[in-house]
Design a protein around this motif. Structure first.
Motif, PDB file in Angstrom:
ATOM      1  N   ASN A 326      35.556  44.114  41.171  1.00 40.04           N
ATOM      2  CA  ASN A 326      36.919  44.217  40.621  1.00 40.04           C
ATOM      3  C   ASN A 326      37.527  42.852  40.314  1.00 40.04           C
ATOM      4  O   ASN A 326      38.680  42.585  40.621  1.00 40.04           O
ATOM      5  CB  ASN A 326      37.845  44.941  41.589  1.00 40.04           C
ATOM      6  N   LYS A 328      39.327  39.948  38.563  1.00 42.68           N
ATOM      7  CA  LYS A 328      40.351  39.821  37.533  1.00 42.68           C
ATOM      8  C   LYS A 328      40.717  38.347  37.419  1.00 42.68           C
ATOM      9  O   LYS A 328      40.956  37.678  38.422  1.00 42.68           O
ATOM     10  CB  LYS A 328      41.574  40.654  37.916  1.00 42.68           C
ATOM     11  N   ASN A 340      38.946  43.492  35.757  1.00 41.58           N
ATOM     12  CA  ASN A 340      38.321  44.485  36.620  1.00 41.58           C
ATOM     13  C   ASN A 340      36.803  44.556  36.438  1.00 41.58           C
ATOM     14  O   ASN A 340      36.235  45.620  36.238  1.00 41.58           O
ATOM     15  CB  ASN A 340      38.950  45.853  36.313  1.00 41.58           C
ATOM     16  N   GLY A 377      40.139  40.500  43.335  1.00 41.57           N
ATOM     17  CA  GLY A 377      38.728  40.856  43.337  1.00 41.57           C
ATOM     18  C   GLY A 377      37.932  39.918  44.215  1.00 41.57           C
ATOM     19  O   GLY A 377      38.466  38.954  44.765  1.00 41.57           O
ATOM     20  N   LYS A 602      36.507  43.258  29.679  1.00 40.47           N
ATOM     21  CA  LYS A 602      36.113  44.411  30.496  1.00 40.47           C
ATOM     22  C   LYS A 602      34.614  44.644  30.364  1.00 40.47           C
ATOM     23  O   LYS A 602      33.997  44.287  29.360  1.00 40.47           O
ATOM     24  CB  LYS A 602      36.831  45.668  29.998  1.00 40.47           C
TER      25      LYS A 602
END
Lengths: 633, 373
Positions: A326, A328, A340, A377, A602
């Motif tokens: 995760n 970021k 993410n 993250g 992403k």
């Protein structure tokens, strides 16, 4: 057969380097030509001569049969030559139309050109007027017998007069600087050739492909009949490339001559009618594309036979090595650049990262190496330490004691380690004798460490930026000092030690066959491929656990590229987790075991390279989110 | 409207590679040319004095032992100030504020030497003045650095402005301290508070300190880890980041060194030479030092050569001006040094570029390659 361009004995030198040497060939009108050659073979230089960026030292260039004296890009437009460079020359703050209207002169409009053509054939208004007067006088002269012929001639002249006058009128009416008319013309151009572009869109909002389209439309709008594209597909996805090629074909049908500079063979096969091959600045030959085979083209390009297959072994015993969860990352302008992202890199495997450049690849790698701050993250390294002796290169005594206290070690003879009563001196001795051994793999949370600690724990990054230097190398320093960049802090005392880096430099030069006068040459003077070898060689030399590399073959010739691919393969065999960020999808598919597609920061999907197609990756690169859902179904 | 196209009869091309010897030959030629031009300029000031200039140069610099030490001290000021800017320049931090940093050192030294109660022993006063001036120089250098780090202000302009602030501070100090509004700073007379001579040899402390720091700077830049970091920073901040160097810290540290050395120079100017304070004590030598550092490619060895030449010209030209009776000595030496630096800078162009003259038949492209001739 009509000639569009003819080169005769064109030579261009820069200092001692010869970029082009006695190049002579000609380009037929209305065809698509590919200029093929490795980097540094002089393709771009030669084309820049036609485009007015450089002037040839000797030799001549003929355009449409006439000798051309092209002194500037503006001159090039006069000869109806337009070149689309790799770096676009657009004004970011302007819309497409506004960019199009830049620098357009009355003489660039089609109306003007039509008028001039007609005038050439029929004569100017004044000339026709004179002619009419003369004819009228002759008709008035009653002595002449052939009055009928004369009156017919007179009638024709009057008609000519009217056509020219009406053309002139319409030409006068053209508001070439007017945005509205420009937009109209842009739309007709786009329709004719099948370009899709929104005239009102600002350049800063455009994707690379849109910018390129705009550049092409701009060139055509300014009357370019001969279009030169410098590596147009380097920045495009497969889909975009197809669109471009469709447009180019339709331009060819409309009589334009197109020259593409490239070193990608499959594209040459796909689009061109004829291939001209350059090698080391010299003309090697030309060949009709239909008759040429890939291996034949490579041989002409490189000068000897090259095996183009990348041998990919199956990963041996892959283990989780780097776990990103995760992640970021937010950049300075508060944009989310890595959004993410979760993935696992395995040891003994090459993980490819595909994506259009600027979609978070750089930030992702920099975040892992600690160079970019993480918003949220976690990044975890699993250091394969099980049953391996402890080293204290990047640990303080305090940390060692704490680890021992937590029961992380046992002695090599199997006994439990208790260091509470052992002196530092004694611990050092024990470590030196490799008597303290890890119980299990070491789990390192990288989020809390600084770049130096991360590097010391075995994560190495070799990022090759556009200018090749600037991220990891110092151009003004010699190879030894560049080797030392990573380790200059090692050792006690005030002074740097150059012996070990010197030995390393020798080793890298030998192992990777770096072409250099000596290890004391400033690397600024090396060629691009050799600079990249120095960078990659140095990072590999320290036996990394995770090796991340971005664009390592950027701008390299075939031989050097394959040398680098081989190096990566070797790392993979050495149980290193390799993360490879690349541009060329064909290579990614051939080289990597798994491929992760990034789109707008992403993860658009992670695939087994054997079970995914180039088209699918290309699609995901452009519209990541949607593609992701489709892939699930 | 088309711009007129001029066909120059020559072409300028960048040199691919130049050997060190060749570069120094070009520089040597330019130095000789500069000396010749200086002689000619001298005749403009006073007709017929062409040879007097060179005579003055030699006599003024090497005529007596006294002159030689004067010269060495003059060189030392240039050299120490150049050495002060060098580490900052090496990392491409354009500190052109050594003038002001040295001035602050001068002010603090002069005030401390003059105003400390006489009960305090001389050596202690000197040490206090030394520490104060070095700290003062550091502070003067660190203010622009902090602004650069925090707000990314332009260090060139900021350090330049700080020079003027320092000069005005000097004026204010003189106005306050000067007895009876005479606008001159009193001479420091207590010999135990000055370091001008050791025995009978003039200015020797100044010269020794300068040599010491020049050698140290040479090793600092060439051999130490910190010097290595500076080179990396200077070439590419990105690379520095990539190898784990913290650019802001390096900037801070280096400017401390740079400002500290300039402050030290200020201390030596007052305590080791002039024994008083005036607004023109540094007198633009900080700016000249910036040019010298640049000409010497931030290499202390080369800087020493150029600093010596400039020192010789300064002292020699001032002497010549007296010899041939030009009223404004200071301006004369200024003109000569300016010309010298100008010509040497121009020579750098010829080191980096070559001028090739086009022959006519080359303009008309002939198809035969050149080797055929």
């Amino acid at each position: 057969m009509k000639e569009a361009i003819r080169f005769t004995n064109v030579t261009k030198t820069f200092g001692k380097t010869i970029a082009n040497k006695n190049v002579s060939f000609s380009v037929e009108k209305g065809k698509i030509y590919a200029i093929l050659g490795e980097n540094g073979s002089g393709k771009t230089t030669l084309m820049n001569v036609v485009a007015g960026i450089y002037r040839q030292d000797t030799g001549k260039v003929y355009i449409n049969g006439k000798e051309a004296d092209i002194k500037s890009p503006l001159d090039a437009y006069k000869y109806q030559v337009g070149m689309i460079h790799q770096h676009f020359k657009l004004v970011d703050a302007f819309t497409a139309v506004e960019n199009l209207a830049q620098g357009v002169k009355r003489s660039d409009t089609p109306e003007y050109r039509l008028l001039k053509n007609e005038e050439k054939e029929l004569g100017t208004l004044r000339q026709i007027k004179k002619k009419i007067k003369k004819l009228e006088q002759m008709v008035a002269n009653e002595k002449l017998i052939d009055r009928e012929l004369l009156s017919r001639k007179l009638k024709a002249a009057r008609e000519d007069y009217d056509t020219i006058k009406s053309l002139k009128k319409s030409e006068r009416k053209v508001k070439f600087y007017n945005l509205k008319t420009t937009e109209k013309r842009m739309n007709t151009l786009c329709k004719r050739y099948g370009f899709v572009i929104d005239p009102r869109k600002h350049v800063y909002d455009m994707s690379v492909s849109e910018k390129q389209t705009l550049e092409i439309v701009k060139a055509i709008n300014r009357g370019a009949d001969i279009l030169i594209l410098d590596e147009p597909t380097a920045v495009l996805t497969p889909q975009e490339t197809r669109h471009l090629f469709d447009a180019l074909r339709s331009m060819k049908e409309h009589g334009h001559t197109i020259i593409i500079i490239t070193h990608k063979l499959n594209e040459v096969k796909e689009i061109s009618d004829k291939v001209v091959i350059l090698r080391q600045g010299e003309y090697v030959g030309e060949i009709e594309t239909k008759k040429a085979t890939i291996s034949q083209l490579t041989e002409m390009m490189v000068g000897h036979k090259v095996n183009l297959a990348i041998k990919r072994d199956k990963p041996v015993n892959p283990q989780d090595r780097l776990i990103v969860k995760n992640l970021k990352v937010v950049n300075n302008e508060n944009h989310v650049v890595v959004d993410n992202v979760s993935f696992v890199a395995h040891s003994g495997e090459i993980l490819g990262v595909a994506g259009i450049s600027g979609n978070g690849q750089k930030e992702l790698l920099e975040a892992i190496s600690g160079l970019y701050p993480i918003s949220s993250g976690s990044i975890t390294l699993i250091n394969p330490k099980k049953n391996k002796p402890l080293t204290i290169l990047h640990k303080t005594m305090k940390e060692v004691r704490k680890l021992a206290h937590d029961g992380a070690f046992h002695y090599s003879d199997g006994k439990r380690v208790d260091l509470t009563k052992v002196s530092n001196q004694k611990i050092r001795e024990l470590v030196k004798e490799k008597k303290i051994v890890f119980n299990d793999n070491e789990i390192v949370d990288l989020g809390t460490k600084d770049p130096l600690q991360i590097r010391e724990s075995g994560i190495h990054l070799a990022f090759v930026p556009e200018d090749r230097l600037g991220m990891g190398l110092v151009g003004e320093m010699d190879i030894t000092d560049n080797m030392m960049l990573r380790t200059y802090k090692h050792g006690k005392g005030l002074f740097v030690r150059r012996e070990k880096p010197g030995q390393l430099a020798d080793k890298v030069i030998k192992d990777l066959s770096v072409v250099t006068p000596s290890k004391n040459t400033r690397i600024r003077f090396l060629s691009g491929g050799n600079i990249q070898k120095v960078l990659v060689g140095r990072e590999i030399a320290f036996a990394p656990k995770v090796f991340m590399t971005a664009y390592p073959v950027r701008g390299l010739d075939i031989n050097s590229s394959y040398a680098i691919y081989n190096l990566l393969q070797k790392q993979k065999q050495n149980d290193v987790a390799v993360i490879y960020v690349g541009e060329d999808l064909d290579v990614l598919l051939d080289l990597c075991d798994r491929i992760m597609v990034l789109c707008q920061g992403k993860v658009a999907g992670i695939f087994d390279a054997n079970k995914v197609t180039k088209d699918k990756i290309g699609l995901l690169m452009t519209n990541g989110g949607k593609g992701n859902e489709a892939s699930k179904n | 409207m088309k711009p007129a196209k001029i066909n120059f009869p020559f072409r300028i091309a960048k040199r691919a590679n130049i050997t060190n010897t060749k570069a120094w030959i070009i520089r040597g030629i330019s130095i000789v040319a500069a000396l010749l031009v200086s002689g000619i300029v001298c005749t403009l000031f006073k007709p017929g004095s062409f040879l007097d200039f060179y005579k003055g140069l030699v006599v003024g610099c090497f005529g007596t032992t006294n002159y030689i030490f004067e010269l060495l001290c003059c060189i030392s000021i240039f050299l120490l100030l150049s050495i002060a800017v060098t580490p900052a320049f090496k990392m491409k931090f354009w500190n052109i504020g050594v003038e002001g940093q040295a001035m602050i050192g001068c002010i603090l030294t002069a005030v401390i030497l003059l105003l400390m109660p006489s009960a305090i022993p001389g050596p202690l006063v000197i040490i206090i003045a030394l520490l104060a001036s070095v700290t003062g120089g550091m502070i003067w250098a660190i203010i622009p650095t902090i602004f650069k780090i925090r707000f990314n202000t332009n260090e060139t302009l900021f350090t330049l402005m700080m020079n003027y602030v320092a000069t005005i501070l000097a004026a204010v100090t003189i106005a306050i301290v000067s007895p009876g509004g005479s606008q001159t700073f009193p001479l420091i007379t207590d010999p135990s508070r000055l370091l001008i001579n050791i025995g009978t040899i003039k200015y020797i402390p100044f010269i020794i300190v300068t040599i010491l720091f020049t050698v140290m700077m040479y090793f600092y830049l060439r051999k130490t880890k910190e010097g290595f970091e500076l080179s990396v920073m200077g070439d590419s901040i990105n690379t520095a980041r990539y190898v784990g160097i913290k650019p802001h810290w390096i900037m801070f540290r280096t400017m401390l060194i740079s400002g500290g050395l300039a402050g030290l120079c200020g201390f030596l100017i007052v305590c080791g030479k002039e024994a008083t304070l005036s607004k023109t004590l540094v007198g633009g030598r900080g700016f000249t030092a910036v040019l010298i550092a640049w000409l010497g490619h931030f290499n202390p060895a080369e800087i020493t050569i150029f600093a010596s030449l400039v020192g010789i010209l300064e002292q020699g030209a001032t002497y010549t001006a007296g010899l041939i009776k030009i009223s404004s000595k200071k301006y004369f030496s200024g003109v000569i040094i300016g010309l010298f630096i100008l010509i040497v800078i121009v020579s750098e162009f010829f080191v980096n570029y070559q001028v090739r003259f086009k022959s006519k038949n080359k303009l008309i492209s002939n198809n035969k390659p050149k080797e055929a001739k």
